[in-house]
Structure formats: C-alpha cells, structure tokens
Scaffold this motif. Structure first.
Motif, mmCIF file in Angstrom:
data_model
loop_
_atom_site.group_PDB
_atom_site.id
_atom_site.type_symbol
_atom_site.label_atom_id
_atom_site.label_comp_id
_atom_site.label_asym_id
_atom_site.label_seq_id
_atom_site.Cartn_x
_atom_site.Cartn_y
_atom_site.Cartn_z
ATOM 1 N N PHE A 7 0.814 -1.216 0.000
ATOM 2 C CA PHE A 7 0.000 0.000 0.000
ATOM 3 C C PHE A 7 0.844 1.261 0.000
ATOM 4 C CE2 PHE A 7 -2.567 -3.262 2.027
ATOM 5 C CZ PHE A 7 -3.710 -3.164 1.274
ATOM 6 N N ARG A 8 1.813 1.302 0.908
ATOM 7 C CA ARG A 8 2.585 2.519 1.041
ATOM 8 C C ARG A 8 3.394 2.789 -0.216
ATOM 9 N NH1 ARG A 8 5.038 4.951 5.476
ATOM 10 N NH2 ARG A 8 6.056 6.875 4.817
ATOM 11 N N LEU A 9 4.012 1.760 -0.753
ATOM 12 C CA LEU A 9 4.809 1.911 -1.970
ATOM 13 C C LEU A 9 3.952 2.427 -3.105
ATOM 14 C CD1 LEU A 9 7.311 1.482 -3.693
ATOM 15 C CD2 LEU A 9 6.640 -0.901 -3.968
ATOM 16 N N THR A 54 15.017 -5.013 -17.159
ATOM 17 C CA THR A 54 14.065 -4.254 -16.369
ATOM 18 C C THR A 54 14.774 -3.226 -15.531
ATOM 19 O OG1 THR A 54 14.226 -5.912 -14.660
ATOM 20 C CG2 THR A 54 12.428 -6.152 -16.243
ATOM 21 N N SER A 55 14.099 -2.145 -15.268
ATOM 22 C CA SER A 55 14.670 -1.073 -14.472
ATOM 23 C C SER A 55 13.710 -0.683 -13.375
ATOM 24 C CB SER A 55 14.943 0.152 -15.373
ATOM 25 O OG SER A 55 15.423 1.229 -14.607
ATOM 26 N N LEU A 56 14.192 -0.735 -12.142
ATOM 27 C CA LEU A 56 13.360 -0.392 -11.010
ATOM 28 C C LEU A 56 14.235 0.269 -9.981
ATOM 29 C CD1 LEU A 56 10.617 -0.639 -9.568
ATOM 30 C CD2 LEU A 56 11.389 -2.834 -8.662
ATOM 31 N N ASN A 57 13.972 1.508 -9.691
ATOM 32 C CA ASN A 57 14.795 2.229 -8.734
ATOM 33 C C ASN A 57 13.908 3.087 -7.854
ATOM 34 O OD1 ASN A 57 17.068 3.195 -7.467
ATOM 35 N ND2 ASN A 57 17.340 4.885 -8.926
ATOM 36 N N PRO A 58 13.060 2.469 -7.038
ATOM 37 C CA PRO A 58 12.119 3.218 -6.245
ATOM 38 C C PRO A 58 12.805 3.958 -5.114
ATOM 39 C CG PRO A 58 12.051 0.907 -5.643
ATOM 40 C CD PRO A 58 12.974 1.030 -6.802
ATOM 41 N N SER A 59 12.265 5.120 -4.747
ATOM 42 C CA SER A 59 12.760 5.820 -3.591
ATOM 43 C C SER A 59 12.327 5.075 -2.345
ATOM 44 C CB SER A 59 12.189 7.253 -3.574
ATOM 45 O OG SER A 59 12.576 7.951 -4.735
ATOM 46 N N PRO A 60 13.154 5.089 -1.294
ATOM 47 C CA PRO A 60 12.771 4.400 -0.061
ATOM 48 C C PRO A 60 11.462 4.970 0.473
ATOM 49 C CG PRO A 60 15.104 4.980 -0.021
ATOM 50 C CD PRO A 60 14.503 5.671 -1.210
ATOM 51 N N ALA A 64 10.550 -0.970 8.032
ATOM 52 C CA ALA A 64 10.700 -2.418 8.195
ATOM 53 C C ALA A 64 9.391 -3.046 8.662
ATOM 54 C CB ALA A 64 11.819 -2.719 9.194
ATOM 55 N N TRP A 65 8.627 -2.331 9.487
ATOM 56 C CA TRP A 65 7.350 -2.863 9.959
ATOM 57 C C TRP A 65 6.348 -2.980 8.820
ATOM 58 C CZ3 TRP A 65 6.733 -5.261 14.379
ATOM 59 C CH2 TRP A 65 7.594 -4.976 15.443
ATOM 60 N N GLY A 272 14.322 -2.968 -1.912
ATOM 61 C CA GLY A 272 14.757 -1.693 -2.457
ATOM 62 C C GLY A 272 13.899 -0.528 -2.040
ATOM 63 N N SER A 273 12.699 -0.793 -1.551
ATOM 64 C CA SER A 273 11.775 0.267 -1.147
ATOM 65 C C SER A 273 11.838 0.574 0.342
ATOM 66 C CB SER A 273 10.332 -0.135 -1.507
ATOM 67 O OG SER A 273 10.210 -0.385 -2.874
ATOM 68 N N MET A 274 12.648 -0.178 1.079
ATOM 69 C CA MET A 274 12.733 0.040 2.519
ATOM 70 C C MET A 274 13.601 1.251 2.844
ATOM 71 S SD MET A 274 13.100 -3.908 3.880
ATOM 72 C CE MET A 274 13.381 -3.359 5.573
ATOM 73 N N GLU A 275 13.207 1.967 3.863
ATOM 74 C CA GLU A 275 13.986 3.123 4.298
ATOM 75 C C GLU A 275 15.370 2.715 4.769
ATOM 76 O OE1 GLU A 275 11.613 4.953 7.290
ATOM 77 O OE2 GLU A 275 10.171 5.787 5.866
ATOM 78 N N ASP A 276 15.454 1.575 5.435
ATOM 79 C CA ASP A 276 16.741 1.036 5.889
ATOM 80 C C ASP A 276 16.824 -0.411 5.426
ATOM 81 O OD1 ASP A 276 19.063 0.298 7.092
ATOM 82 O OD2 ASP A 276 18.374 0.572 9.168
#
Length: 461
Positions: A7-9, A54-60, A64-65, A272-276
């Motif tokens: 959802f958040r992504l 394929t190219s995927l470079n999402p911002s964090p 983790a939760w 790749g989408s995780m903040e940490d």
C-alpha cells in the motif's frame, strides 16, 4: 499464500506520478506502480532502452514494519486453511516440514536479495534482472529468454492462485448453502458472476482497502478456530499423527507447505523500497518465525481436535452454528482477493506475449476503461481459472501441484542457482553446501510432487 499489495509503496508512487512529468521510461514505471497494488510479483515491465533489462529504482518509502506486514500478508493468507489437512497427510514429519520450510524460505529470500548486490552496491532491481544476469555468457539469446521464462512462471503462479481462490470460494459457498442442496457447479458459476467486474478494473484502490479489512478478519477467524480447538482439548488425540505415511500423500503435502511460504518473487523490489535496507534480513527472519509459530500451532490444534476427519478447508469442520458466519467471511475474503492476482496476471500476459505497455491496458479514446485487447486477455484468463476450478475441485491437490511447480522453482531452486552462479567467489564452503542441499531437495520435491499431484488429479477426474 495470499496475494496482497504494498500500500505505502503504491501510494507514494501515485504521489510522484501526480507531481512530476518525466521521461517516458519513468512515466511507464510510475504507471506500473499502480499495478503493483495488485501483485505479489513486483517485476517491473519497464524496459531500459539501453540494456533491454528491467529497471526499477524506487525511492525508499516503507519502514521495516510495513515491509514485514506485506511479507506476512503473502505467507499467512487464506491458504493456511489447507495446512491442517496437509499435516494429517504427512504426520509427525509434517511438523518438521512446517518449521524447516520456514527456515529454508527465509534463507532463500535472503540469498535472492544478496544476488542484487555486487561489492556491496545494489546493481539489480528485480527477479528478472537476476535471471538475465545469470544467463549472460551462456548463450547469446539466453538473457532475453530467461526474462521471458520468469514472466511466464509468474503468470502461471498467479493464474493458479486465482484458480485456488475460485476453488475455495466454491467450496465455502457450497458448504454455506448445504441445506439447500445446491450443486457445486452452480456455486462455482455464482462465484464467477461475482468476479465478472474484474474484467473492467482500472483501479484497485477500493479492492485493496477492502482486502486489507478482510485480511484482519481472516486473522480473527484463525484465532477463533484456534480458540475453539483449545475448548475441545479434553478430546484431543495424538493418534492422528503418525510416523508412517503414504509417500504420495506426503509429497503432495510438501507442495502445500512450500506454497504457503512463497513470497520470493516480490522481495527484491520490497527490499529496495525500505527506508533502511539493512533491516531486511531481520524483518524477513521475524516474519517467517512468526508465520512458523502461527502455522504450526494452527495446524496442530486442528489435527488434534478433528484427527482423521480434518477437511481440506478446515472451516468445514466447525460446528453448524458457527460455520456459516465464518464461511461467509472467508468467502468475501477469497472473492475480494481474486482481483489482485488476476489483474497482475493479465498485465504480465499483455507485456510478455503482446509487448503492450502498462498504458495500453486502458482505452486510447478517453483514458478510461479497458482496451479491447486487454478485455480479451482478461476474459480468457477468467474463463481459464473458472474451467480449471471445475476440472480440479480438490483444493489440497491443486495447492500441492502449484507449490510443486512454481512454488518450488521460484522459492527453492532458482534462488540457490542464482546465488551459486553470481556469488560463488564470495561463498564459504558451508554456504555452498547449504545452497546445493536446498537445490537438490527442491528438485526432488518438485519433480516427485508434480508426478504425485497429477496422478491424484487424474484419478479424481
């Protein structure tokens, strides 16, 4: 395994799409993020104009939760209802398998993500990128063929998941209307009628919200079943579990258990989408640990309570005054979960076989609605899942077959192959032995499981 959404992504991707106008490749990626609401398999179809990969470079975007919640949704969904029956078929060894499978799938998830990195730098973004990297140098056309095969495997797994949702919906509806003696074929047709709006889906946000609520309801129902089993503790019997089991039943059960833990296909973009991203391994560990405890307790309590009478869908064992309400809640959950893998499968099919972009799924006239080619693809896939559900009404056998085919390949076999090929020079002897052992067991379980599942399915026709 339950297909759910990040959802958040997806929401952050939506905001970026509204606020920026970028080059065509980025625009396609943002459009694809809306489709990611629908899918476990997060492989992005946006092709790099230079590399063809394929190219995927999402911002964090997620903590983790939040990442852990998505992994939990994938491995603790409605298909957990079939685990007690698998435990009856596999005996005490099944208890070991429930724990071992959690550890193995946690391990293969970690090594799959490790294949995204070289010299501690993230150089790949998706499952397809890893496949293409492994195929380079083997044969000139293998990189493209490898990516195409991954997409085909994704479509097959998603379609099998759709069929399983339809099978369990039919079973739940049939049980709820058992007093009216409604034929199973009619129940399947009624379920199909509720799914017809999937043909016209262009936005899954309402379905995603409802699916989230149903996921919470499913957790409550699982707890309710466990509490009921605890209330029957005085009648528990360990005789239902045995060390001697039928080999064919056991191999089918292995596929069921493996399928319940499958989540590898969307782990690369999730990490790749995780903040940490440094918390990824810890997140994967506690989610699989929690799933192992929950599944083992749920399955064991059910088997101790109902023994050899344990049904393929455990809610069928509940008392008549409690079963209708539980079945109706699970029916709603199954029907609302169907659009997510269905939408993703139709998108993957368009991209893999017709080379449509995500934008071409919509009408070119007014930007709304579904284009004719996409409508044709969706209609074909919907009827395919319906016919498969009619042809193979055995929930446990179909779940075992799916786990033996795509589940074992995508979860056990391929991650170990990738890890050995891409990270060989960085692996210790112990790491190599673990990968080889898991790979060998995956091949054995996959081949034997497919043979046994197909044999049982043919016998039941």
């Amino acid at each position: 395994m339950q297909i759910d959404v990040l959802f958040r992504l997806s929401e952050d991707g939506e905001e970026r799409r509204e606020g920026k106008q970028t080059v065509e490749g980025t625009s396609q990626f943002c459009t694809r993020l809306e489709e990611e609401r629908a899918r476990m398999s997060m492989t992005d179809p946006c092709q790099s104009p230079n590399t063809g990969t394929t190219s995927l470079n999402p911002s964090p975007t997620i903590t983790a939760w939040e990442a852990g919640w998505n992994v939990t949704n994938a491995i603790q969904g409605i298909f957990v209802l079939g685990l007690p029956f698998a435990l009856v078929q596999s005996g005490y060894v099944g208890l070991v398998l429930l724990v071992l499978s959690a550890w193995v799938c946690n391990h293969t998830g970690r090594i799959l993500v490790a294949c995204l990195y070289e010299e501690e730098q993230r150089v790949r973004d998706s499952y397809q990128d890893i496949v293409e990297a492994c195929c380079k140098g083997l044969w000139p056309n293998w990189p493209g063929l490898g990516g195409w095969m991954v997409n085909v495997a994704q479509v097959i797994e998603l379609m099998m998941t759709c069929t399983l949702y339809l099978v369990v919906s039919t079973s739940l509806l049939s049980d709820s209307l058992s007093g009216m003696a409604v034929p199973r074929s009619v129940c399947s047709l009624v379920s199909l009628m509720f799914l017809l709006p999937c043909l016209l889906l262009t936005d899954l946000r309402p379905v995603s919200t409802l699916s989230l609520l149903c996921s919470l309801a499913h957790i409550l129902i699982s707890l309710l079943v466990m509490l009921y089993c605890l209330s029957r503790a005085s009648s528990w019997s360990w005789s239902s579990l045995s060390l001697s089991v039928d080999p064919e039943d056991f191999l089918v059960s292995v596929g069921v258990i493996i399928f319940s833990y499958t989540s590898q296909i969307f782990l690369p973009p999730l990490e790749g989408s995780m903040e940490d991203s440094g918390q990824f391994n810890a997140m994967l560990g506690w989610t699989h640990g929690a799933a192992c405890i929950m599944k083992t307790m749920f399955s064991l309590l059910a088997v101790l309570t109902w023994g050899a009478e344990t049904s393929e869908v455990i809610t069928d064992n509940l008392p008549s005054d409690l079963r209708p309400l539980v079945n109706l809640c699970l029916l709603a959950k199954a029907l609302l979960s169907y659009p997510l893998p269905f939408y993703s499968a139709s998108s993957d099919y368009d991209i893999s076989f017709f080379q449509y972009s995500a934008v071409s799924l919509y009408s070119k006239h007014d930007g709304r609605g579904v284009s004719r080619p996409a409508l044709l693809v969706r209609g074909t896939l919907l009827m395919t899942s319906y016919l498969l559900a009619l042809l193979v009404p055995r929930f446990s056998l179909l779940m075992g077959l799916t786990g033996s085919v795509t589940g074992a390949a995508m979860t056990l076999i391929l991650p170990c192959l990738f890890h050995l090929r891409l990270r060989w020079g960085h692996l210790t002897l112990r790491d190599r032995l673990i990968d080889v052992c898991i790979l060998s067991l995956g091949v054995i379980c996959s081949v034997s499981g497919v043979i046994c599942s197909v044999k049982r399915l043919v016998e039941g026709l």
